[in-house]
Write a protein that holds these residues in place. Structure first.
Motif, PDB file in Angstrom:
ATOM      1  N   GLY A  47       0.823  -1.202   0.000  1.00 52.90           N
ATOM      2  CA  GLY A  47       0.000   0.000   0.000  1.00 52.90           C
ATOM      3  C   GLY A  47       0.855   1.248   0.000  1.00 52.90           C
ATOM      4  O   GLY A  47       2.084   1.188   0.090  1.00 52.90           O
ATOM      5  N   ILE A  48       0.173   2.386  -0.104  1.00 53.27           N
ATOM      6  CA  ILE A  48       0.810   3.700  -0.111  1.00 53.27           C
ATOM      7  C   ILE A  48       0.131   4.566   0.940  1.00 53.27           C
ATOM      8  O   ILE A  48      -1.094   4.542   1.077  1.00 53.27           O
ATOM      9  N   ILE A  49       0.941   5.347   1.663  1.00 53.92           N
ATOM     10  CA  ILE A  49       0.429   6.347   2.596  1.00 53.92           C
ATOM     11  C   ILE A  49       1.121   7.668   2.274  1.00 53.92           C
ATOM     12  O   ILE A  49       2.342   7.701   2.127  1.00 53.92           O
ATOM     13  N   VAL A  50       0.357   8.734   2.153  1.00 53.80           N
ATOM     14  CA  VAL A  50       0.913  10.075   2.047  1.00 53.80           C
ATOM     15  C   VAL A  50       0.744  10.710   3.423  1.00 53.80           C
ATOM     16  O   VAL A  50      -0.375  10.747   3.963  1.00 53.80           O
ATOM     17  N   ALA A  51       1.855  11.154   3.996  1.00 52.05           N
ATOM     18  CA  ALA A  51       1.849  11.621   5.385  1.00 52.05           C
ATOM     19  C   ALA A  51       2.460  13.013   5.496  1.00 52.05           C
ATOM     20  O   ALA A  51       3.363  13.384   4.750  1.00 52.05           O
ATOM     21  N   ASP A  52       1.949  13.756   6.467  1.00 52.60           N
ATOM     22  CA  ASP A  52       2.477  15.069   6.819  1.00 52.60           C
ATOM     23  C   ASP A  52       2.920  14.978   8.273  1.00 52.60           C
ATOM     24  O   ASP A  52       2.129  15.185   9.186  1.00 52.60           O
ATOM     25  N   ALA A  53       4.177  14.608   8.461  1.00 52.24           N
ATOM     26  CA  ALA A  53       4.735  14.421   9.807  1.00 52.24           C
ATOM     27  C   ALA A  53       5.802  15.482  10.045  1.00 52.24           C
ATOM     28  O   ALA A  53       6.406  15.975   9.094  1.00 52.24           O
ATOM     29  N   PRO A  54       6.057  15.822  11.299  1.00 48.40           N
ATOM     30  CA  PRO A  54       7.058  16.854  11.586  1.00 48.40           C
ATOM     31  C   PRO A  54       8.489  16.453  11.222  1.00 48.40           C
ATOM     32  O   PRO A  54       9.331  17.316  10.980  1.00 48.40           O
ATOM     33  N   SER A  55       8.756  15.158  11.176  1.00 44.61           N
ATOM     34  CA  SER A  55      10.100  14.678  10.835  1.00 44.61           C
ATOM     35  C   SER A  55      10.018  13.216  10.415  1.00 44.61           C
ATOM     36  O   SER A  55       9.029  12.531  10.697  1.00 44.61           O
ATOM     37  N   ARG A  56      11.077  12.750   9.782  1.00 46.64           N
ATOM     38  CA  ARG A  56      11.152  11.338   9.409  1.00 46.64           C
ATOM     39  C   ARG A  56      11.128  10.463  10.659  1.00 46.64           C
ATOM     40  O   ARG A  56      10.462   9.431  10.692  1.00 46.64           O
ATOM     41  N   ALA A  57      11.841  10.888  11.697  1.00 41.56           N
ATOM     42  CA  ALA A  57      11.870  10.110  12.939  1.00 41.56           C
ATOM     43  C   ALA A  57      10.476   9.994  13.549  1.00 41.56           C
ATOM     44  O   ALA A  57      10.091   8.922  14.033  1.00 41.56           O
ATOM     45  N   ALA A  58       9.718  11.080  13.514  1.00 44.21           N
ATOM     46  CA  ALA A  58       8.354  11.041  14.055  1.00 44.21           C
ATOM     47  C   ALA A  58       7.489  10.084  13.240  1.00 44.21           C
ATOM     48  O   ALA A  58       6.702   9.307  13.802  1.00 44.21           O
ATOM     49  N   LEU A  59       7.636  10.121  11.913  1.00 48.25           N
ATOM     50  CA  LEU A  59       6.875   9.212  11.056  1.00 48.25           C
ATOM     51  C   LEU A  59       7.284   7.771  11.305  1.00 48.25           C
ATOM     52  O   LEU A  59       6.424   6.881  11.384  1.00 48.25           O
ATOM     53  N   GLU A  60       8.572   7.514  11.436  1.00 49.11           N
ATOM     54  CA  GLU A  60       9.029   6.152  11.710  1.00 49.11           C
ATOM     55  C   GLU A  60       8.442   5.632  13.021  1.00 49.11           C
ATOM     56  O   GLU A  60       8.067   4.456  13.115  1.00 49.11           O
ATOM     57  N   ALA A  61       8.335   6.492  14.027  1.00 53.24           N
ATOM     58  CA  ALA A  61       7.735   6.082  15.300  1.00 53.24           C
ATOM     59  C   ALA A  61       6.269   5.719  15.105  1.00 53.24           C
ATOM     60  O   ALA A  61       5.786   4.717  15.648  1.00 53.24           O
ATOM     61  N   VAL A  62       5.548   6.525  14.327  1.00 47.60           N
ATOM     62  CA  VAL A  62       4.132   6.230  14.037  1.00 47.60           C
ATOM     63  C   VAL A  62       4.021   4.902  13.307  1.00 47.60           C
ATOM     64  O   VAL A  62       3.200   4.046  13.669  1.00 47.60           O
ATOM     65  N   LEU A  63       4.826   4.706  12.278  1.00 52.57           N
ATOM     66  CA  LEU A  63       4.744   3.471  11.489  1.00 52.57           C
ATOM     67  C   LEU A  63       5.089   2.245  12.322  1.00 52.57           C
ATOM     68  O   LEU A  63       4.581   1.154  12.068  1.00 52.57           O
ATOM     69  N   GLY A  64       5.921   2.417  13.337  1.00 54.80           N
ATOM     70  CA  GLY A  64       6.245   1.311  14.231  1.00 54.80           C
ATOM     71  C   GLY A  64       5.042   0.812  15.022  1.00 54.80           C
ATOM     72  O   GLY A  64       5.049  -0.310  15.517  1.00 54.80           O
ATOM     73  N   GLU A  65       3.994   1.639  15.106  1.00 54.64           N
ATOM     74  CA  GLU A  65       2.756   1.258  15.793  1.00 54.64           C
ATOM     75  C   GLU A  65       1.792   0.478  14.904  1.00 54.64           C
ATOM     76  O   GLU A  65       0.808  -0.079  15.391  1.00 54.64           O
ATOM     77  N   ASP A  66       2.057   0.480  13.606  1.00 55.25           N
ATOM     78  CA  ASP A  66       1.156  -0.192  12.658  1.00 55.25           C
ATOM     79  C   ASP A  66       1.091  -1.686  12.972  1.00 55.25           C
ATOM     80  O   ASP A  66       2.133  -2.339  13.111  1.00 55.25           O
ATOM     81  N   PRO A  67      -0.114  -2.240  13.078  1.00 52.64           N
ATOM     82  CA  PRO A  67      -0.231  -3.684  13.301  1.00 52.64           C
ATOM     83  C   PRO A  67       0.509  -4.517  12.250  1.00 52.64           C
ATOM     84  O   PRO A  67       1.009  -5.596  12.573  1.00 52.64           O
ATOM     85  N   PHE A  68       0.604  -4.026  11.022  1.00 46.32           N
ATOM     86  CA  PHE A  68       1.373  -4.743  10.007  1.00 46.32           C
ATOM     87  C   PHE A  68       2.848  -4.791  10.393  1.00 46.32           C
ATOM     88  O   PHE A  68       3.512  -5.809  10.191  1.00 46.32           O
TER      89      PHE A  68
END
Length: 96
Positions: A47-68
């Motif tokens: 899949g594809i996600i378009v995200a508006d996150a404050p930083s790459r590190a913040a986005l990586e932390a969010v993605l780490g929560e993904d059940p996948f």
């Protein structure tokens, strides 16, 4: 702004077993304003996600929560970009 490309690393039946939880994860981050759009690839191998996150590190932390991610069902490729041109409906995300 970021484009996240998910690639499944497990059979679709395993992915589908976590799909409802993944959609709940997406909904929570839409509500938080982090995710702007998402959807499955064609063919359905991720899949594809378009995200508006404050930083790459913040986005990586969010993605780490993904059940996948937690079930090791996908890998994530993150591309950061600066939107210098947009359609009118997307003007709010255009870089100055």
């Amino acid at each position: 702004m970021f484009i996240v490309s998910l690639s499944y690393t497990a059979p679709l039946d395993e992915v589908d077993a976590h799909l409802a939880a993944h959609r709940d994860f997406l909904a929570a981050h839409y509500a938080a304003g982090t995710f702007l759009m998402s959807g499955r690839k064609v063919p359905r191998d991720g899949g594809i996600i378009v995200a508006d996150a404050p930083s790459r590190a913040a986005l990586e932390a969010v993605l780490g929560e993904d059940p996948f991610a937690r079930a090791n069902l996908a890998r994530y490729a993150i591309t950061e970009f600066v939107p210098t041109m947009t359609a009118g409906a997307l003007d709010a995300w255009r870089a100055a």
